[in-house]
Motif scaffolding. Structure first.
Motif, PDB file in Angstrom:
ATOM      1  N   LYS A  79       0.856  -1.192   0.000  1.00  0.00           N
ATOM      2  CA  LYS A  79       0.000   0.000   0.000  1.00  0.00           C
ATOM      3  C   LYS A  79       0.884   1.232   0.000  1.00  0.00           C
ATOM      4  O   LYS A  79       1.689   1.412   0.917  1.00  0.00           O
ATOM      5  N   LYS A  80       0.713   2.059  -1.002  1.00  0.00           N
ATOM      6  CA  LYS A  80       1.516   3.283  -1.028  1.00  0.00           C
ATOM      7  C   LYS A  80       0.656   4.429  -0.514  1.00  0.00           C
ATOM      8  O   LYS A  80      -0.392   4.736  -1.095  1.00  0.00           O
ATOM      9  N   PRO A  81       1.057   5.046   0.579  1.00  0.00           N
ATOM     10  CA  PRO A  81       0.237   6.129   1.139  1.00  0.00           C
ATOM     11  C   PRO A  81      -0.089   7.202   0.100  1.00  0.00           C
ATOM     12  O   PRO A  81       0.785   7.650  -0.647  1.00  0.00           O
ATOM     13  N   TYR A  82      -1.369   7.551   0.053  1.00  0.00           N
ATOM     14  CA  TYR A  82      -1.838   8.589  -0.869  1.00  0.00           C
ATOM     15  C   TYR A  82      -1.330   9.952  -0.399  1.00  0.00           C
ATOM     16  O   TYR A  82      -1.026  10.122   0.786  1.00  0.00           O
ATOM     17  N   LYS A 101     -11.832  11.238   7.117  1.00  0.00           N
ATOM     18  CA  LYS A 101     -13.039  10.412   7.120  1.00  0.00           C
ATOM     19  C   LYS A 101     -12.706   8.922   7.246  1.00  0.00           C
ATOM     20  O   LYS A 101     -11.577   8.505   6.985  1.00  0.00           O
ATOM     21  N   GLY A 103     -12.184   5.172   6.455  1.00  0.00           N
ATOM     22  CA  GLY A 103     -11.724   4.509   5.238  1.00  0.00           C
ATOM     23  C   GLY A 103     -10.608   5.242   4.523  1.00  0.00           C
ATOM     24  O   GLY A 103     -10.123   4.796   3.484  1.00  0.00           O
ATOM     25  N   LYS A 106      -6.307   5.784   8.201  1.00  0.00           N
ATOM     26  CA  LYS A 106      -5.628   6.488   9.296  1.00  0.00           C
ATOM     27  C   LYS A 106      -4.538   5.637   9.954  1.00  0.00           C
ATOM     28  O   LYS A 106      -3.570   6.177  10.483  1.00  0.00           O
ATOM     29  N   THR A 107      -4.697   4.311   9.866  1.00  0.00           N
ATOM     30  CA  THR A 107      -3.682   3.446  10.476  1.00  0.00           C
ATOM     31  C   THR A 107      -2.315   3.710   9.842  1.00  0.00           C
ATOM     32  O   THR A 107      -1.299   3.798  10.527  1.00  0.00           O
ATOM     33  N   GLU A 140       0.360  -5.202  12.045  1.00  0.00           N
ATOM     34  CA  GLU A 140       0.394  -4.855  10.628  1.00  0.00           C
ATOM     35  C   GLU A 140       1.486  -3.813  10.355  1.00  0.00           C
ATOM     36  O   GLU A 140       2.345  -3.986   9.504  1.00  0.00           O
ATOM     37  N   MET A 509     -16.706  -2.500   4.343  1.00  0.00           N
ATOM     38  CA  MET A 509     -16.421  -2.474   2.903  1.00  0.00           C
ATOM     39  C   MET A 509     -17.611  -3.022   2.137  1.00  0.00           C
ATOM     40  O   MET A 509     -18.247  -3.982   2.569  1.00  0.00           O
ATOM     41  N   ARG A 600     -17.235   5.490   1.919  1.00  0.00           N
ATOM     42  CA  ARG A 600     -15.785   5.530   2.078  1.00  0.00           C
ATOM     43  C   ARG A 600     -15.085   5.395   0.725  1.00  0.00           C
ATOM     44  O   ARG A 600     -15.555   4.731  -0.167  1.00  0.00           O
TER      45      ARG A 600
HETATM   46  P1  ADP Z   1      -9.700   4.492   8.778  1.00  0.00           P
HETATM   47  O1  ADP Z   1      -9.169   4.160  10.137  1.00  0.00           O
HETATM   48  O2  ADP Z   1      -9.286   5.843   8.309  1.00  0.00           O
HETATM   49  O3  ADP Z   1     -11.151   4.267   8.633  1.00  0.00           O
HETATM   50  P2  ADP Z   1      -8.126   2.220   7.965  1.00  0.00           P
HETATM   51  O4  ADP Z   1      -6.790   2.589   8.441  1.00  0.00           O
HETATM   52  O5  ADP Z   1      -8.911   1.214   8.707  1.00  0.00           O
HETATM   53  O6  ADP Z   1      -8.999   3.519   7.750  1.00  0.00           O
HETATM   54  O7  ADP Z   1      -7.971   1.767   6.442  1.00  0.00           O
HETATM   55  C1  ADP Z   1      -9.077   1.402   5.661  1.00  0.00           C
HETATM   56  C2  ADP Z   1      -8.656   0.418   4.608  1.00  0.00           C
HETATM   57  O8  ADP Z   1      -7.922   1.061   3.575  1.00  0.00           O
HETATM   58  C3  ADP Z   1      -7.771  -0.693   5.115  1.00  0.00           C
HETATM   59  O9  ADP Z   1      -8.167  -1.896   4.551  1.00  0.00           O
HETATM   60  C4  ADP Z   1      -6.403  -0.286   4.642  1.00  0.00           C
HETATM   61  O10 ADP Z   1      -5.567  -1.382   4.483  1.00  0.00           O
HETATM   62  C5  ADP Z   1      -6.698   0.404   3.336  1.00  0.00           C
HETATM   63  N1  ADP Z   1      -5.697   1.398   2.945  1.00  0.00           N
HETATM   64  C6  ADP Z   1      -5.274   2.434   3.692  1.00  0.00           C
HETATM   65  N2  ADP Z   1      -4.378   3.178   3.011  1.00  0.00           N
HETATM   66  C7  ADP Z   1      -4.220   2.607   1.806  1.00  0.00           C
HETATM   67  C8  ADP Z   1      -3.427   2.923   0.640  1.00  0.00           C
HETATM   68  N3  ADP Z   1      -2.608   3.959   0.621  1.00  0.00           N
HETATM   69  N4  ADP Z   1      -3.537   2.100  -0.409  1.00  0.00           N
HETATM   70  C9  ADP Z   1      -4.353   1.046  -0.385  1.00  0.00           C
HETATM   71  N5  ADP Z   1      -5.127   0.697   0.654  1.00  0.00           N
HETATM   72  C10 ADP Z   1      -5.072   1.468   1.746  1.00  0.00           C
END
Ligand code: ADP
Length: 924
Positions: A79-82, A101, A103, A106-107, A140, A509, A600
């Motif tokens: 996963k490459k951070p956006y 928001k 999805g 944030k992790t 993770e 999802m 999301r």
């Molecule tokens: P939030 O806490 O903001 O609701 P999460 O951290 O639970 O979001 O992430 C939501 C989903 O998106 C997870 O399945 C995560 O693995 C995925 N995800 C997060 N960042 C990326 C990214 N840059 N590229 C692909 N998937 C991502």
């Protein structure tokens, strides 16, 4: 922040513009790190740390640190951070709140910011709302950190000190707010530095920051010990309360004579209070056979009765609390979750136990306490993330000095939020809700229905059952399966009823969640839940069963991911996840959270709130305007009312309650702030002791102050010796500093003597006695004894003080009637009590140090021996008694008194009579 920025919401935009160049730098660095080998990339941590040592600041290396971590996340997790996630990470690094928001990932945002800040080596704490999330996220993200040669730990409930210490010593530590806070309190109760688990509080990233810093901030963390008060009065008060007749009002009116109401106590729905009327007071006086219930002597009784009527009249089963396995458990009004291990304070929990007929716990005694507000203020830098923070912006700013930056979504939100639909009656509202569910269900559109209480979710479940619609119910009673159920709420045709916020932190999802489906299959294959969860995680394990399960999991996950993709498409066509709100929550933030579960990452979705004029919020807080409207709208119960005025009434009611709740939290904090100043002083002193600082000089100072305090008690400042109470002074210090023959002055001598002479004489003598102790015991031993004694005295006094302050707080509430500000009163009296405590710490410490007996030739006393009550080994505290001429000198020298400290004080020295060394005089 300028007023216009605030009004027009430009603040975030302006701040984002400043962050933009940093984000661009990170993006520019992408190719540099992408070209590196894994090893080279992993080696960047050492290089960046080296740069920090060479006078670069963290801000200087930030773009590189984020770019390195971004590339590592891509290699390790795929996963490459956006770009928006990079912005989020920068906001966290700057010590602010990133509103992102659901999805948005944030992790991963936390991972980036944690990595960059871990380079300083001072430790980063990532705070989550529950153990499950702490474990899962740490595993993770741990993969990324391992790759970058950065250590990571997780603190979980039930871990031993060894495990926790290791986790806290890591560069990055994951854990829950509860665990972090309690560890802090426990650390300040240890007797050796090595028993502490935490190190400094440098930087914290708080996930779901609104939940932790706002919702949970109303109840402080408390460590309590067993009290010794009986619980009988709770049962008696409960039995009495049940004989009374309550009368319910929406709001008590100050002006009206509430005693005219026909009842024994008044329940105020708005303020959630219960108050005895005159008739109730009379009945109480008769039942408990007292003349005046309001008399100070009857305060305890009055308190128990007040809690009993509150338990019976205000606190509702299955809303405020549930009874499970003979225990009363608090339900969190915001999340609908059971708050494990927490109890209502002030005896209310016991009163509810009496009401429900379960065993009443003995009243506990608070021995350490802190609010979340003050715990999180300990951090040098604090930051947070959540989907909803803007509505509470003022509170974050005022209490925590945190500003909120709204971060744009990665993809535009296309969810449609429909206007509220309002019905005259609750029945009409629920009919409409059911119809909406049926309509969605027909097209296969998944629906998530949010309710405000366990009771309502069960009611709705019955209605759906009658219509033959299959559904899942999620409430505080089933929170074990919470994540599992919520994760599947986006499946084609799924209907899920959940109390607000249940399963928070779990991503819904569309099409279902491949991860949870695979987990369920693993369990069907015979793996335990524990093994299955570990298999799905990222832990470094050698366990063969887990490894086998992990292999299965990978296969299942691949299969389900494909399936989910197709199903997700079907759900998208059906309109995405439909959110139905069935009541407005007191806080707009919670409503927004519910809405935010849909839509999301650019998914389609819808949301509608169905309300009724009979809802608590409307009825209690909408006031007369709503009542008037009820009469105006001559519509039947199944016809929705739409009115702009209604919407604005709802909004303003919510704002009013938000303001009131903010005040409640501020009030909790105002009281804790008084304690906080005191706590800081005490904890600092403890820390000095633990750090092994030499306290000898401080002890000498204490001795002098103790002497001076004592003299001040008995000797006036004027030179009117007739008013002096020399006998009293002598008695007070007898056996430690003074002897029987002291102060036998002739009238002439007395005339010439001043107060200062007396102080000098006693100080001089005290210091001499003490110097002798040092000589006899040896410097090292005495100095360790000083630390042990001070720690023991400080802890004992501090715990008693906390309890006294609790009592003071209870009593002070009553004084607000006297037009006095209770917090000011509390602060002033609290300060006096604190000063008294400090003086008594001084006195007890000095007395102990002067009288404690140590066996010669024994090793230094161990602290645990001294600090565990009732287990004295080679140290005892001897009660002060008056030594006679031939008694052993109290200084512990082993000489006779007249030959030692008594010499020159009217006691004749007798060189010939040297006492034998009788140092083994300890009392068992
Ligand atoms: P939030 O806490 O903001 O609701 P999460 O951290 O639970 O979001 O992430 C939501 C989903 O998106 C997870 O399945 C995560 O693995 C995925 N995800 C997060 N960042 C990326 C990214 N840059 N590229 C692909 N998937 C991502």
């Amino acid at each position: 922040m300028g007023l216009f920025d605030k009004i027009f919401g430009n603040y975030s935009k302006k701040e984002l513009a400043k962050i933009e160049p940093i984000k661009n730098k990170v993006l520019e660095l992408e190719s540099k790190y992408a070209d590196m080998s894994d090893e080279e990339l992993g080696g960047q941590t050492a290089i960046l740390r080296g740069k920090l040592d060479e006078l670069s600041t963290l801000d200087d290396v930030l773009p590189d640190a984020l770019a390195v971590c971004r590339e590592a996340a891509f290699r390790v997790l795929g996963k490459k951070p956006y770009p928006v996630q990079i912005i989020g990470a920068i906001v966290l690094h700057q010590g602010r709140i990133a509103e992102m928001k659901t999805g948005e990932g944030k992790t991963l945002v936390a991972c980036l910011a944690a990595y960059a800040n871990s380079l300083t080596g001072n430790g980063v704490h990532v705070v989550t709302v529950n153990d499950y999330l702490a474990k899962f996220q740490s595993e993770e993200m741990g993969k990324v950190f391992h790759f970058l040669n950065t250590s990571i730990g997780v603190v979980l409930t039930g871990m031993n000190k060894e495990q926790k210490r290791e986790a806290y010593n890591a560069d990055i530590t994951y854990g829950t707010n509860n665990e972090f806070g309690f560890d802090y309190l426990r650390d300040n109760m240890v007797i050796y530095k090595k028993d502490k688990v935490q190190r400094e509080h440098a930087f914290a990233i708080v996930d779901e920051v609104d939940s932790i810093l706002i919702d949970e901030a109303r109840t402080p963390l408390i460590i309590s010990g067993q009290g010794d008060k009986s619980t009988k009065l709770y049962s008696l008060a409960d039995r009495f309360a049940k004989t009374l007749k309550p009368v319910t009002v929406v709001e008590m009116d100050d002006k009206a004579d509430n005693d005219l109401l026909d009842g024994d106590y008044i329940i105020d729905e708005k303020a959630k209070t219960a108050t005895l009327t005159k008739s109730g007071v009379k009945k109480a006086e008769k039942a408990f056979n007292v003349i005046n219930l309001m008399d100070a002597d009857n305060m305890t009784l009055a308190h128990h009765i007040n809690q009993a009527i509150k338990a019976n009249g205000v606190m509702k089963k299955d809303i405020d609390y549930v009874v499970k396995d003979g225990e009363v458990l608090i339900v969190d009004e915001f999340t609908g979750r059971i708050m494990q291990g927490r109890r209502f304070n002030d005896g209310l929990h016991q009163a509810i136990e009496a009401k429900e007929g379960v065993e009443i716990a003995r009243e506990s005694k608070t021995i350490a306490t802190i609010t979340y507000q003050n715990y999180f203020r300990l951090y040098g830098k604090l930051s947070g993330m959540t989907g909803t923070a803007l509505t509470e912006e003022d509170e974050f700013r005022e209490i925590y000095k945190l500003d909120v930056i709204e971060i744009p979504t990665n993809k535009p939100v296309i969810r449609v939020d429909h206007p509220d639909v309002v019905f005259k009656t609750e029945k009409g509202k629920f009919n409409a809700v059911i119809e909406q569910v049926i309509e969605c269900h027909k097209k296969g559109q998944p629906v998530l229905v949010g309710t405000v209480s366990v009771e309502k979710s069960e009611y709705l479940s019955r209605l759906l059952k009658n219509k033959g619609i299959k559904h899942e119910v999620l409430n505080a009673k089933h929170h074990d399966r919470e994540a599992m159920i919520v994760a599947q709420a986006g499946k084609y045709g799924a209907v899920t009823i959940a109390t607000n916020m249940a399963g928070r932190g779990t991503d819904i999802m569309l099409g279902g969640n491949a991860e949870y489906k695979s987990l369920a299959d693993l369990q069907k294959m015979g793996y335990s839940e524990e093994v299955a969860v570990e298999a799905a995680g990222f832990s470094n394990t050698q366990d063969e069963e887990v490894l086998a399960a992990r292999a299965e999991y990978k296969k299942l996950y691949a299969k389900y991911s494909e399936e989910v993709k197709e199903l997700a498409e079907k759900v998208r066509e059906a309109g995405g996840l439909y959110i139905i709100g069935t009541e407005r929550h007191e806080s707009r933030r919670i409503d927004n959270q519910l809405r935010g579960r849909s839509g999301r990452q650019g998914d389609p979705g819808e949301s509608t709130f169905f309300l009724s004029l009979e809802d608590d919020l409307m009825r209690i807080f909408g006031g007369e305007r709503i009542t008037a409207m009820m009469d105006t709208f001559k519509v039947d119960e199944n016809t929705p009312i739409q009115s702009k005025m209604l919407t604005s009434v709802i909004e303003s009611s919510q704002k009013k309650i938000e303001g009131r709740n903010f005040n409640i939290r501020k009030n909790v904090l105002n009281y804790d702030d008084v304690m906080n100043t005191q706590r800081e002083i005490i904890y600092k002193q403890r820390q000095q002791v633990l750090d092994g600082e030499d306290l000898h000089e401080n002890i000498l100072g204490m001795i002098k102050e103790f002497v001076e305090d004592s003299v001040n008690m008995y000797i006036t400042d004027e030179d009117v010796q007739d008013n002096w109470n020399l006998q009293g002074l002598k008695d007070r210090l007898m056996g430690i500093i003074t002897v029987e023959d002291d102060f036998n002055y002739t009238p002439q001598e007395l005339d010439e003597i001043t107060k200062k002479d007396i102080i000098d004489l006693l100080e001089d003598r005290a210091l001499k006695i003490y110097a002798k102790r040092e000589e006899d015991l040896g410097q090292e031993l005495l100095h360790e004894i000083e630390r042990v004694v001070l720690l023991k005295v400080v802890d004992t006094k501090w715990m008693a003080h906390i309890d006294d302050m609790d009592e003071l707080k209870k009593g002070i509430g009553l004084r607000s009637y006297g037009q006095k500000n209770p917090v000011v009163e509390y602060r002033m009296e609290g300060m006096d009590m604190f000063d008294d405590m400090v003086a008594s710490i001084r006195e007890d410490t000095v007395r102990m140090l002067f009288t404690i007996q140590v066996r010669k030739n024994s090793a230094a006393p161990k602290r645990e021996d001294v600090l565990k009550p009732g287990e004295h080994h080679n140290m005892t505290v001897r009660k002060a008694k008056k030594p006679g001429r031939n008694d052993l000198c109290p200084c512990g020298s082993g000489k006779k008194y007249k030959n030692c400290c008594g010499a020159g004080n009217g006691v004749q020295a007798d060189e010939a009579e040297q006492a034998e060394n009788s140092s083994d005089s300890s009392e068992k």
